[in-house]
Motif scaffolding. Structure first.
Motif, short mmCIF file in Angstrom:
data_model
loop_
_atom_site.label_atom_id
_atom_site.label_comp_id
_atom_site.label_asym_id
_atom_site.label_seq_id
_atom_site.Cartn_x
_atom_site.Cartn_y
_atom_site.Cartn_z
N ASP A 5 -6.54 -37.86 -11.00
CA ASP A 5 -6.29 -36.34 -11.71
C ASP A 5 -4.57 -35.65 -11.56
O ASP A 5 -5.21 -35.90 -9.30
CB ASP A 5 -6.84 -35.25 -11.45
N GLU A 6 -3.71 -35.73 -11.40
CA GLU A 6 -2.52 -35.17 -10.60
C GLU A 6 -2.28 -33.47 -11.45
O GLU A 6 -1.33 -33.10 -10.87
CB GLU A 6 -1.18 -35.97 -11.19
N PHE A 7 -3.05 -32.90 -11.54
CA PHE A 7 -3.24 -31.65 -11.48
C PHE A 7 -2.66 -31.22 -12.72
O PHE A 7 -1.19 -30.25 -12.53
CB PHE A 7 -3.53 -30.56 -10.61
N GLU A 8 -1.82 -32.22 -14.01
CA GLU A 8 -0.67 -31.70 -14.67
C GLU A 8 -1.25 -30.59 -15.97
O GLU A 8 -2.63 -30.52 -16.09
CB GLU A 8 -0.72 -33.06 -15.85
N GLY A 9 -0.88 -30.20 -16.54
CA GLY A 9 -1.19 -29.21 -17.53
C GLY A 9 -1.23 -27.73 -17.24
O GLY A 9 -0.58 -27.39 -16.01
N GLU A 10 -2.21 -26.80 -17.30
CA GLU A 10 -2.66 -25.28 -17.16
C GLU A 10 -3.49 -25.28 -16.59
O GLU A 10 -4.36 -23.58 -16.36
CB GLU A 10 -2.38 -24.73 -18.19
N ALA A 11 -4.65 -26.42 -16.63
CA ALA A 11 -6.35 -25.99 -16.21
C ALA A 11 -6.65 -27.37 -16.02
O ALA A 11 -6.56 -28.38 -16.32
CB ALA A 11 -6.56 -25.12 -17.50
N LEU A 12 -8.00 -27.41 -15.11
CA LEU A 12 -8.81 -27.95 -15.36
C LEU A 12 -9.33 -28.67 -15.95
O LEU A 12 -10.07 -27.86 -17.26
CB LEU A 12 -9.71 -27.22 -13.65
N GLY A 13 -9.24 -30.16 -15.87
CA GLY A 13 -9.95 -31.06 -17.52
C GLY A 13 -11.40 -30.61 -16.82
O GLY A 13 -11.78 -29.96 -16.50
N LEU A 14 -12.20 -30.84 -18.56
CA LEU A 14 -13.81 -30.53 -19.04
C LEU A 14 -14.69 -30.86 -17.52
O LEU A 14 -15.75 -30.64 -18.29
CB LEU A 14 -13.90 -30.44 -20.55
N ALA A 15 -14.14 -32.19 -17.10
CA ALA A 15 -15.24 -32.79 -16.31
C ALA A 15 -15.81 -32.41 -15.09
O ALA A 15 -16.55 -32.62 -14.04
CB ALA A 15 -15.13 -34.71 -16.75
N TRP A 16 -14.63 -31.39 -14.82
CA TRP A 16 -15.11 -31.07 -13.52
C TRP A 16 -16.09 -29.68 -13.19
O TRP A 16 -17.15 -29.39 -14.82
CB TRP A 16 -14.19 -30.16 -13.25
N GLN A 17 -16.89 -29.72 -12.55
CA GLN A 17 -18.40 -29.21 -12.67
C GLN A 17 -18.48 -28.07 -10.80
O GLN A 17 -17.66 -28.20 -10.18
CB GLN A 17 -19.44 -30.08 -12.28
N TRP A 18 -19.67 -27.28 -10.98
CA TRP A 18 -19.22 -26.69 -9.86
C TRP A 18 -21.01 -26.48 -9.71
O TRP A 18 -21.62 -26.10 -10.78
CB TRP A 18 -18.60 -25.46 -10.13
N PRO A 19 -21.33 -25.96 -8.43
CA PRO A 19 -22.46 -25.62 -8.43
C PRO A 19 -22.90 -23.72 -9.74
O PRO A 19 -22.40 -23.10 -9.04
CB PRO A 19 -23.20 -25.28 -6.70
N ILE A 20 -24.25 -24.39 -9.89
CA ILE A 20 -24.47 -23.04 -11.09
C ILE A 20 -25.06 -21.47 -10.16
O ILE A 20 -25.12 -20.07 -10.31
CB ILE A 20 -25.26 -23.16 -12.05
N THR A 21 -25.60 -21.92 -8.52
CA THR A 21 -25.94 -21.02 -7.93
C THR A 21 -24.72 -20.48 -8.01
O THR A 21 -25.34 -19.19 -6.99
CB THR A 21 -26.19 -21.70 -6.73
N ALA A 22 -23.96 -20.37 -7.50
CA ALA A 22 -22.27 -19.81 -7.38
C ALA A 22 -22.13 -19.35 -8.92
O ALA A 22 -21.85 -20.38 -9.81
CB ALA A 22 -21.58 -20.48 -6.49
N PRO A 23 -20.56 -18.18 -8.77
CA PRO A 23 -20.24 -17.83 -10.03
C PRO A 23 -19.37 -19.70 -10.10
O PRO A 23 -18.56 -19.98 -9.16
CB PRO A 23 -19.15 -16.99 -9.77
N LYS A 24 -19.06 -19.09 -10.98
CA LYS A 24 -17.22 -20.81 -11.78
C LYS A 24 -16.20 -20.39 -10.34
O LYS A 24 -15.99 -18.96 -10.44
CB LYS A 24 -17.04 -20.27 -12.45
#
Length: 483
Positions: A300-319
Motif C-alpha cells: 500500500d503506497e497510499f495512493e488515491g484519497e482514502a484508505l482501502g476497505l481492507a484496513w481495520q481498527w479495534p471497535i473499542t475505539a472510534p474509527k
C-alpha cells in the motif's frame, strides 16, 4: 478466502454470490464480498462501515444473509449494552452491498442467543433459527425456531426447540445452524464441540426433517466434515449451489499457521448419497494447502484519497482519523494504551512487514510504528519517537519497553518486522532503507505465542501514540509472505 474469516455466510442473488463473516472486535463490522464464480472475491463494503448499532457493544459474530422480495436481510449476533447478553439482531438493505438499516435485537435469552439463520417453513412462513448459548453457563445448547413477523423485525408466537447437544462428538455445544431444502427434506448443517484456539476440536454434523419444526434426525455418520492433515476444526458454514454442484462455505484453521492467522474461509464440495444424506470426500476439506502465499502480499503506497476497505481498527475505539494525501497516510494519534491502531489481516504465519515513516516531522512525545497485534491489550511493536526506536511489549494490558536505541537524525525511518510460524518475532530499523540495525541487539527474536485471542488471528498494524492533536505520517505499508 485466506486470513481471519470465521463463521462465513453466502447467498446468491441474481448472478452474483455475496459473502460475509464474523468481524468480532474489529471494524468495520461485517465485510461484504461479491463474486460471480465462488473463487474470485471482491471486498465491496461493510454492513456497518463506521458506526456500530446503538444497542450493541461487541462480539459481532455469525452474520447470515437472507434475501426475499427484493430486499436483503442480515441476521447477526452482538452483545447488548443493556444487560450484557448476546443477542440475535437483524439489519436490512435495498441492495446486498448496502447501505444497511439496523432494526435491533430479535432475541436475547439469559444465557445468550447466537447464530441466527432465517428459513421459511413448508407453508412459506419465515422462521428464525438460533442457538441458546448454554455452554457459556455449563448448560445444554438448544437450537430454537420461532416465527418472524411480516416486517422481519420481531419474533411472534412460541419458540420450538429443534434439538440440543446430546451426542458425544458434539461435546458441550451445537451451534452455527445453516439450513437448506432438498428432495423434500430440510437439512441443517451445524457445528459441534470447541471452535477456537490451539486446542479446538470443532467439526460439522447434519440433521434432517420433513418439517421445519421437526422431528429432527441426526445423521448416524456425524461428523460429516472433520479435520485432516491440512485443515483443522472445520465448521460453521452456509450451503450454496452452482451449476448443480453443492458446496459448504465454512471456516477452518490451516494446520501450518493455525491460530496465528485465524479461521479461514473454505469451500468444501459435497454430494447427495443414495440415502439422501450429504457426503464430503474423505469426510474432510479437500481444498489444497496454499503453496504460494506471495499472491497475498500487501503493498500500500497510499495512493488515491482514502484508505482501502481492507484496513481495520479495534471497535473499542472510534474509527481512526486518517488522511491520505500525496502518497502518504496521516494518522491522528491516540493517547490511550498503544494509541491509534489501523491494521490488516495476515494471510500466513511467516512473513516480513515494513513501513517508512516521516521521522523528521514526527511531533515531540508522539511515537509511531509497526506492530503485530492480537488486540489492543496484546501486541509487539517497534515504535519511533523522540529520536529513539523502542520495542513495546504489551501483554494482558501491561506495557513495557523491552529495548531502545537512539537514532541519528534522518528524514525518513524504515521499520521492519519479521515473523516465523507466528511465534518468533524480530525487529530492525534503517535510516537509509538498505542498512538494517536489529533491536534488541542481545536477543534477536521475541516470543509472540501469546498474541492471538482465542477467536481471532494476528493483525499487522500501523500505530500512532501521543497527544490526540498530533499526527504521524507513513509513506507505505508492505507485507511479504514466505514463498
Amino acid at each position: 478466502m485466506p486470513g481471519d474469516f470465521p463463521d462465513p455466510t453466502i447467498t446468491k442473488i441474481g448472478d452474483t454470490y455475496w459473502a460475509s463473516a464474523t468481524s468480532a472486535e474489529w471494524g468495520a463490522v461485517f465485510p461484504i464480498f461479491s463474486s460471480k464464480n465462488l473463487l474470485d472475491w471482491e471486498l465491496v463494503g461493510h454492513i456497518f462501515p463506521e458506526k456500530l448499532p446503538d444497542w450493541a457493544s461487541s462480539n459481532f459474530w455469525a452474520p447470515e444473509f437472507h434475501y426475499e422480495n427484493g430486499r436483503t436481510y442480515l441476521y447477526y449476533t452482538a452483545r447488548s449494552k443493556q444487560g450484557g447478553m448476546l443477542c440475535v439482531a437483524v439489519a436490512s438493505a435495498d441492495h446486498p452491498a448496502g447501505p444497511y438499516h439496523d432494526h435491533g435485537p430479535l432475541v436475547g435469552q439469559e444465557a445468550g442467543s447466537i447464530d441466527g439463520f432465517a428459513m421459511p417453513d413448508e407453508n412459506g412462513d419465515l422462521f428464525l433459527i438460533w442457538k441458546e448459548d448454554g455452554n457459556s453457563c455449563q448448560q445444554e445448547t438448544p437450537i430454537w425456531a420461532q416465527r418472524l413477523n411480516d416486517e422481519r423485525t420481531a419474533l411472534i408466537g412460541e419458540a420450538t426447540e429443534l434439538f440440543t447437544n446430546d451426542v458425544r462428538w458434539e461435546g458441550p455445544l451445537v451451534e452455527g445452524s445453516a439450513l437448506v431444502r432438498h428432495g423434500g427434506w430440510y437439512y441443517m448443517f451445524y457445528a459441534g464441540n470447541s471452535c477456537c484456539g490451539k486446542g479446538c476440536n470443532y467439526a460439522t454434523g447434519v440433521a434432517r426433517s420433513r418439517n421445519l419444526l421437526g422431528p429432527w434426525e441426526k445423521h448416524q455418520q456425524n461428523p460429516i466434515l472433520d479435520r485432516n492433515d491440512v485443515w483443522k476444526c472445520p465448521g460453521h458454514g452456509t450451503v450454496t449451489e452452482m451449476d448443480g454442484r453443492w458446496f459448504l462455505l465454512h471456516h477452518a484453521y490451516a494446520a501450518e499457521s493455525h491460530e496465528f492467522v485465524g479461521r479461514q474461509g473454505l469451500l468444501s464440495e459435497f454430494t447427495w448419497n443414495a440415502q439422501e444424506w450429504p457426503e464430503f470426500v474423505n469426510r474432510s476439506p479437500q481444498a489444497p494447502a496454499l503453496a504460494d502465499m506471495t499472491q497475498f502480499n500487501i503493498t500500500d503506497e497510499f495512493e488515491g484519497e482514502a484508505l482501502g476497505l481492507a484496513w481495520q481498527w479495534p471497535i473499542t475505539a472510534p474509527k481512526p482519523t486518517t488522511t491520505v494525501r500525496h502518497g502518504q497516510l496521516h494518522l491522528t494519534a491516540g493517547a490511550s494504551r498503544l494509541g491509534t491502531i489501523i491494521a490488516r489481516r495476515t494471510h500466513a504465519a511467516t512473513y516480513k512487514a515494513a513501513t517508512t515513516l516521516d521521522f523528521t516531522n514526527l511531533p515531540v512525545d508522539t511515537f509511531a510504528g509497526l506492530a503485530a497485534v492480537g488486540d489492543p491489550y496484546n501486541a509487539l511493536a517497534l515504535m519511533a519517537g523522540n529520536g529513539q526506536v523502542q520495542i513495546w511489549h504489551v501483554k494482558s494490558g501491561k506495557q513495557q519497553c523491552l529495548a531502545q536505541a537512539y537514532v541519528e537524525p534522518c528524514d525518513t525511518l524504515t521499520l521492519r518486522l519479521e515473523v516465523w510460524g507466528g511465534q518468533r518475532y524480530r525487529f530492525a530499523y534503517s535510516t537509509d532503507g538498505a542498512t538494517w540495525q536489529p533491536l534488541p541487539t542481545e536477543s534477536f527474536t521475541l516470543n509472540g505465542t501469546y498474541l492471538p485471542p482465542w477467536d481471532r488471528g494476528v493483525r499487522v498494524a500501523l500505530i500512532a501514540q501521543g497527544a490526540e492533536h498530533t499526527t504521524a505520517t507513513f509513506n507505505n505499508f508492505i507485507v511479504l509472505n514466505k514463498r
